[in-house]
Design a protein around this motif. Structure first.
Motif, PDB file in Angstrom:
ATOM      1  N   ASP A   1       1.229  -1.242   0.505  1.00 23.86           N
ATOM      2  CA  ASP A   1       0.203   0.225  -0.457  1.00 23.86           C
ATOM      3  C   ASP A   1       0.720   1.115   0.218  1.00 23.86           C
ATOM      4  O   ASP A   1       1.078   2.833  -0.436  1.00 23.86           O
ATOM      5  CB  ASP A   1      -1.010  -0.320   1.233  1.00 23.86           C
ATOM      6  N   VAL A   2       1.655   1.048   0.498  1.00 19.19           N
ATOM      7  CA  VAL A   2       2.959   2.565   0.737  1.00 19.19           C
ATOM      8  C   VAL A   2       3.873   2.435  -0.993  1.00 19.19           C
ATOM      9  O   VAL A   2       4.949   3.120  -0.361  1.00 19.19           O
ATOM     10  CB  VAL A   2       3.987   2.491   1.969  1.00 19.19           C
ATOM     11  N   GLY A   3       3.857   1.541  -0.975  1.00 17.78           N
ATOM     12  CA  GLY A   3       5.015   1.160  -2.062  1.00 17.78           C
ATOM     13  C   GLY A   3       6.188   0.749  -2.143  1.00 17.78           C
ATOM     14  O   GLY A   3       7.596   1.165  -2.391  1.00 17.78           O
TER      15      GLY A   3
ATOM     16  N   ARG B   1       8.070   5.876   5.219  1.00 19.00           N
ATOM     17  CA  ARG B   1       6.385   4.979   4.613  1.00 19.00           C
ATOM     18  C   ARG B   1       6.554   3.490   5.107  1.00 19.00           C
ATOM     19  O   ARG B   1       5.586   2.761   5.639  1.00 19.00           O
ATOM     20  CB  ARG B   1       6.733   4.815   3.136  1.00 19.00           C
TER      21      ARG B   1
ATOM     22  N   THR C   1       4.123  13.243   6.206  1.00 15.56           N
ATOM     23  CA  THR C   1       4.693  13.598   5.478  1.00 15.56           C
ATOM     24  C   THR C   1       6.219  14.646   5.089  1.00 15.56           C
ATOM     25  O   THR C   1       6.271  14.591   4.077  1.00 15.56           O
ATOM     26  CB  THR C   1       3.570  13.971   4.114  1.00 15.56           C
TER      27      THR C   1
ATOM     28  N   GLU D   1       4.480  13.242  -4.753  1.00 14.80           N
ATOM     29  CA  GLU D   1       3.398  11.833  -4.741  1.00 14.80           C
ATOM     30  C   GLU D   1       3.738  10.812  -3.720  1.00 14.80           C
ATOM     31  O   GLU D   1       2.298  10.652  -3.211  1.00 14.80           O
ATOM     32  CB  GLU D   1       4.780  10.565  -6.129  1.00 14.80           C
ATOM     33  N   SER D   2       4.476  10.340  -3.026  1.00 13.42           N
ATOM     34  CA  SER D   2       4.776   9.805  -1.540  1.00 13.42           C
ATOM     35  C   SER D   2       4.161  10.390  -0.623  1.00 13.42           C
ATOM     36  O   SER D   2       3.489   9.459  -0.313  1.00 13.42           O
ATOM     37  CB  SER D   2       6.409   9.514  -0.778  1.00 13.42           C
TER      38      SER D   2
ATOM     39  N   ARG E   1       0.370   9.574  -1.175  1.00 20.97           N
ATOM     40  CA  ARG E   1      -0.532   8.429  -1.004  1.00 20.97           C
ATOM     41  C   ARG E   1      -0.499   7.758   0.150  1.00 20.97           C
ATOM     42  O   ARG E   1      -1.113   7.034   0.736  1.00 20.97           O
ATOM     43  CB  ARG E   1       0.689   7.892  -1.706  1.00 20.97           C
ATOM     44  N   VAL E   2       0.603   8.606   0.949  1.00 16.51           N
ATOM     45  CA  VAL E   2       0.183   8.362   2.445  1.00 16.51           C
ATOM     46  C   VAL E   2      -1.234   9.100   3.110  1.00 16.51           C
ATOM     47  O   VAL E   2      -1.742   8.250   3.780  1.00 16.51           O
ATOM     48  CB  VAL E   2       1.621   8.882   3.137  1.00 16.51           C
TER      49      VAL E   2
ATOM     50  N   ALA F   1      -3.740   9.646   1.610  1.00 15.34           N
ATOM     51  CA  ALA F   1      -4.939   8.738   1.099  1.00 15.34           C
ATOM     52  C   ALA F   1      -5.163   7.644   2.098  1.00 15.34           C
ATOM     53  O   ALA F   1      -5.804   6.832   2.292  1.00 15.34           O
ATOM     54  CB  ALA F   1      -4.382   8.151   0.034  1.00 15.34           C
ATOM     55  N   LEU F   2      -3.924   7.453   2.564  1.00 15.35           N
ATOM     56  CA  LEU F   2      -4.406   5.597   3.159  1.00 15.35           C
ATOM     57  C   LEU F   2      -4.603   6.438   4.683  1.00 15.35           C
ATOM     58  O   LEU F   2      -5.092   6.004   5.377  1.00 15.35           O
ATOM     59  CB  LEU F   2      -2.087   5.314   3.627  1.00 15.35           C
TER      60      LEU F   2
END
Length: 243
Positions: free
Chosen positions: A130-132, A151, A171, A177-178, A181-182, A184-185
């Motif tokens: 999920d965190v890539g 992450r 963050t 971008e990362s 993503r975080v 959103a999680l």
């Protein structure tokens, strides 16, 4: 069932100083509702991180009350407080707090092991994906960048699904971008009756919260409901103006 996971009344926190006690928080009252993301912002020195630590029981309050999941923190002994944090709270720190000798996968699995719960390997791998970081699961922290370590710390929280996630600059070490993503999680983590409390300097991150508390000199200067980034930025700037 109360809609509030955290209830705070007249919270004060002081630290020893050369000339006596130095107040950092000055009588804050707030609540954190089930299912919400609450962001705390403000100029440097306003008390943001201290507030986060007091809400999570990492720092004892000097005065006032903090209730988490209906339990008054001031009444809990060290063991009960550690148990509450272990079983119900999750933490994302600026310095990651990863164990250097463990791989990313082992760091994510660690909270379950410490709690003597069965480690769900699929859940651990899902959190890393999920965190890539599915392709970095076997790497130790020294082989990861600062953003990747952050992450991993996020994945560690996602894997255990705590009732409240406390995030200090989640963050801060991430690219755009990362970071998105975080965030959103974390938004997804604030579901099923769970909540997120986040301290941040990132106005875009704060603008994604349900509510934003703007601190100034240890007090709640303003409360914003679903603001945009420009409104958050203006409120922080105003909180930093003295006189």
């Amino acid at each position: 069932m109360t809609s509030d996971l955290i209830e705070v009344r007249d919270l004060g926190k002081s630290f020893p100083g050369a000339g006596g006690a130095v107040p950092v928080l000055r009588g804050i009252s707030l609540s954190v509702r089930r299912g919400e993301v609450l962001a705390v912002v403000g100029p440097s020195g306003s008390g943001k991180s201290t507030l986060l630590y007091c809400l999570s029981g990492l720092e004892p309050a000097t005065s006032g009350t903090v209730r988490v999941l209906g339990r008054g923190l001031e009444a809990l002994g060290r063991g009960a407080l550690a148990e509450l944090r272990r079983d119900h709270l999750g933490f994302i720190f600026q310095d990651y707090n990863l164990i250097p000798s463990l791989t990313a996968r082992e760091n994510v699995a660690l909270p379950a092991r410490l709690a003597k719960r069965r480690v769900d390997a699929a859940e651990v791998d899902r959190a890393l994906a999920d965190v890539g970081l599915a392709d970095r699961a076997g790497f130790r922290p020294s082989a990861l960048s600062g953003g990747q370590r952050q992450r991993v710390a996020v994945a560690r929280v996602l894997a255990v699904r705590p009732d409240v996630v406390f995030a200090d600059e989640p963050t801060g070490a991430l690219d755009t971008e990362s970071g998105a993503r975080v965030l959103a999680l974390l938004r997804r983590a604030a579901s099923d009756g769970r909540s997120v409390v986040m301290v941040t300097h990132d106005v875009e991150a704060a603008a994604g919260a349900d509510r934003v508390l703007v601190l100034r000199d240890g007090l709640v200067h303003r409360e914003l409901v679903r603001p945009d980034a420009a409104t958050v930025s203006e409120a922080i700037a105003h909180a930093g103006v003295r006189g």
